[in-house]
Design a protein around this motif. Sequence first.
Motif, mmCIF file in Angstrom:
data_model
loop_
_atom_site.group_PDB
_atom_site.id
_atom_site.type_symbol
_atom_site.label_atom_id
_atom_site.label_comp_id
_atom_site.label_asym_id
_atom_site.label_seq_id
_atom_site.Cartn_x
_atom_site.Cartn_y
_atom_site.Cartn_z
ATOM 1 N N LYS A 176 -34.331 8.596 2.190
ATOM 2 C CA LYS A 176 -35.290 9.865 2.494
ATOM 3 C C LYS A 176 -35.821 9.747 3.917
ATOM 4 O O LYS A 176 -36.478 10.729 4.249
ATOM 5 C CB LYS A 176 -36.229 10.112 1.433
ATOM 6 C CG LYS A 176 -35.686 10.336 0.068
ATOM 7 C CD LYS A 176 -36.963 10.667 -0.807
ATOM 8 C CE LYS A 176 -37.541 11.670 -0.793
ATOM 9 N NZ LYS A 176 -38.500 12.271 -1.855
ATOM 10 N N HIS A 197 -36.804 10.245 -5.881
ATOM 11 C CA HIS A 197 -36.356 8.997 -5.149
ATOM 12 C C HIS A 197 -35.044 9.081 -4.774
ATOM 13 O O HIS A 197 -34.670 8.135 -3.581
ATOM 14 C CB HIS A 197 -36.708 7.963 -5.867
ATOM 15 C CG HIS A 197 -35.769 7.691 -7.018
ATOM 16 N ND1 HIS A 197 -35.926 8.410 -8.430
ATOM 17 C CD2 HIS A 197 -34.682 6.810 -7.283
ATOM 18 C CE1 HIS A 197 -34.882 8.107 -9.228
ATOM 19 N NE2 HIS A 197 -34.443 7.186 -8.718
ATOM 20 N N VAL A 239 -42.279 0.780 3.401
ATOM 21 C CA VAL A 239 -43.133 0.164 2.629
ATOM 22 C C VAL A 239 -44.512 0.061 3.131
ATOM 23 O O VAL A 239 -44.721 -0.783 4.341
ATOM 24 C CB VAL A 239 -42.882 -0.986 2.090
ATOM 25 C CG1 VAL A 239 -43.972 -1.538 0.885
ATOM 26 C CG2 VAL A 239 -41.441 -1.056 1.124
ATOM 27 N N MET A 292 -44.119 3.824 -0.889
ATOM 28 C CA MET A 292 -43.027 3.382 -0.688
ATOM 29 C C MET A 292 -42.168 4.797 -0.409
ATOM 30 O O MET A 292 -42.324 5.810 -1.051
ATOM 31 C CB MET A 292 -42.164 2.705 -1.942
ATOM 32 C CG MET A 292 -41.103 2.216 -1.576
ATOM 33 S SD MET A 292 -40.339 1.067 -2.971
ATOM 34 C CE MET A 292 -38.695 0.838 -2.554
ATOM 35 N N LEU A 293 -41.385 4.921 0.504
ATOM 36 C CA LEU A 293 -40.382 5.845 0.764
ATOM 37 C C LEU A 293 -39.070 5.429 0.810
ATOM 38 O O LEU A 293 -38.579 4.647 1.649
ATOM 39 C CB LEU A 293 -40.823 6.795 2.027
ATOM 40 C CG LEU A 293 -40.102 7.958 2.294
ATOM 41 C CD1 LEU A 293 -40.304 9.098 1.462
ATOM 42 C CD2 LEU A 293 -40.255 8.472 3.610
ATOM 43 N N PRO A 294 -38.166 5.843 -0.158
ATOM 44 C CA PRO A 294 -36.743 5.158 -0.007
ATOM 45 C C PRO A 294 -36.037 5.553 1.124
ATOM 46 O O PRO A 294 -36.119 6.391 1.929
ATOM 47 C CB PRO A 294 -35.941 5.669 -1.244
ATOM 48 C CG PRO A 294 -37.001 6.286 -2.188
ATOM 49 C CD PRO A 294 -38.429 6.380 -1.127
ATOM 50 N N SER A 295 -35.187 4.551 1.659
ATOM 51 C CA SER A 295 -34.287 4.604 2.799
ATOM 52 C C SER A 295 -33.600 6.055 2.837
ATOM 53 O O SER A 295 -33.455 6.711 3.749
ATOM 54 C CB SER A 295 -33.316 3.619 2.832
ATOM 55 O OG SER A 295 -32.446 3.508 1.742
ATOM 56 N N ALA A 308 -41.233 8.313 -6.123
ATOM 57 C CA ALA A 308 -40.781 7.235 -5.706
ATOM 58 C C ALA A 308 -41.124 5.908 -6.399
ATOM 59 O O ALA A 308 -42.120 5.988 -6.953
ATOM 60 C CB ALA A 308 -40.755 7.114 -4.287
ATOM 61 N N GLU A 311 -34.201 3.262 6.944
ATOM 62 C CA GLU A 311 -34.657 2.140 6.317
ATOM 63 C C GLU A 311 -35.917 2.273 5.399
ATOM 64 O O GLU A 311 -37.014 3.215 5.595
ATOM 65 C CB GLU A 311 -35.210 0.952 7.352
ATOM 66 C CG GLU A 311 -34.310 0.485 8.210
ATOM 67 C CD GLU A 311 -34.563 -0.772 9.224
ATOM 68 O OE1 GLU A 311 -35.555 -1.202 9.004
ATOM 69 O OE2 GLU A 311 -33.846 -0.898 10.190
ATOM 70 N N THR A 312 -35.963 1.618 4.167
ATOM 71 C CA THR A 312 -37.047 1.998 3.408
ATOM 72 C C THR A 312 -38.477 1.546 3.940
ATOM 73 O O THR A 312 -38.714 0.564 4.842
ATOM 74 C CB THR A 312 -36.862 1.015 2.178
ATOM 75 O OG1 THR A 312 -35.758 1.508 1.364
ATOM 76 C CG2 THR A 312 -38.031 1.334 1.262
#
Length: 500
Positions: free
Chosen positions: A222, A387, A240, A217-220, A310, A237-238
Amino acid sequence: MRRYLVLLLVVLGTAGATAAACALSAWWWCLAGPLLALTGAGCRDLLQCREPVLRGRPLAGRPRGGRAVVLQERAAGVDVYAVGHEFLVPSLHPVEPPEEPPVVRVGGPDCRQPYDMALLNVSGMSFGALSSRAVLALNRGAEQGRFAQDTGEGGLSDHHLRGGGDLVWEIGTGYFGCRTDDGGFDAREFADKAALPEVRCVSLKLSQGAAPGGGGMLPSVKVSAAVARERGVPVGETVVSPPRHRVFSTPRELVLFLARMRELAGGKPVGFKLCVGSRREFLAVCRAMVAEGVTPDFVVVDGAEGGTGAPPAESAGRLGMPLTEGLITVHNALVGTGLRDRIRIGASGRVATGPDIVKRLVQGADYTNSARAMMRALGCVDAGRCHTGTCPAGVTTQDRLRARALDVDDRSRRVHRYQRATVRSAVRVMASMGVREPRGLTPAHLVRRTGPTTLRSYAELYEWLEPGVLLAGPPQSWAADWKAADPDGFARCGDGFSGR
């Protein structure tokens, strides 16, 4: 700009006090003098390269000292009498360490371009999770030290390629870097990128200790334009990754896909990475290898103790086997099926010191990877903001001004020096144990305190299989798992769990 607010206020105050001292009264120099000194200190913070926190937060970063966390554990802080304490066994007849540290040849019989892997390499960390400067610094450090950098599952970015270092290109369930419009695997794009000379190996990520059984998962915050472009996803956009791969659904299909990847990659070493959950599932993969006569060139075992910058943090340490059990499981399964000599094993999970490397080699690994310690070599201060994209050291941010805190030239040298010193430490430790090469290590070289007055070596604590024994007739402790291991289906919930 808030990071520079303290310095800006000091500069304005200095200018005002100096003007007042010149125009009104010399008494104003009592204020202007200290402010001039602070201005000089702030400018020095801004321009220096050694402390990323001070470079990114001049003056404001001084209360926390700007120091990265120390990598080496202090021996004085270890309770050697605590139950569970482990130690390596020295020899009364030590040997001289080799002048050059040993390397590991990765490449089985179907590999046409084998690679010599260092004992310690950079574990998988994606561009997106890390800043562009952090990725580049790691790659330049790898080039200087002739070790490998795993790209992480976020794709093969320009920042991975600019430093000239050797790369292990990691392909995750999102197929970033070789992704079709609908999120599938693009064989042509994969072949084109795998042909690049910087790509020395290709790794298929099944799972990792930080997120076993689920996608990354990469938070929005970033997902910048550059990150979105590399991954082929929308900006802001996040991201996943899917929990599983689309290109295979059984162990047999996995093995055949690995063979296809190796062919597409021009015969370069191909392997997979996993956090072991069920011994039965891994045995199913081994049975598929035996049935098809196809093996990967390496397997990277990640431990459940692995961390992630994250979410989802709740899974770390609670799903999957710790590295010790995972390594021993994979090593035994490959030995028992007669495949161990064709497949190299990498270990990833809180490897930071020379003794850590030696310990993992004793447990069945051929080489190790490190993420956390490499981040600290980059200047990570464990701020806990990975994160949020607000890393004060410029390591895990996509904000260009924040990333400026990390000086690439200085940090690449530090990464190189850290890796070199740690490998040398491992070689010295082995020499003190009477061993010059990793293959001389045995389970008897590692001992654990199991009680206030009892010590047992790993040779006694764990069962170690003989080559080919699972094919000839598995021991009772492995018989149920071996019988149930299905090369045409992964284990389902309710199939049971056994294994040590």
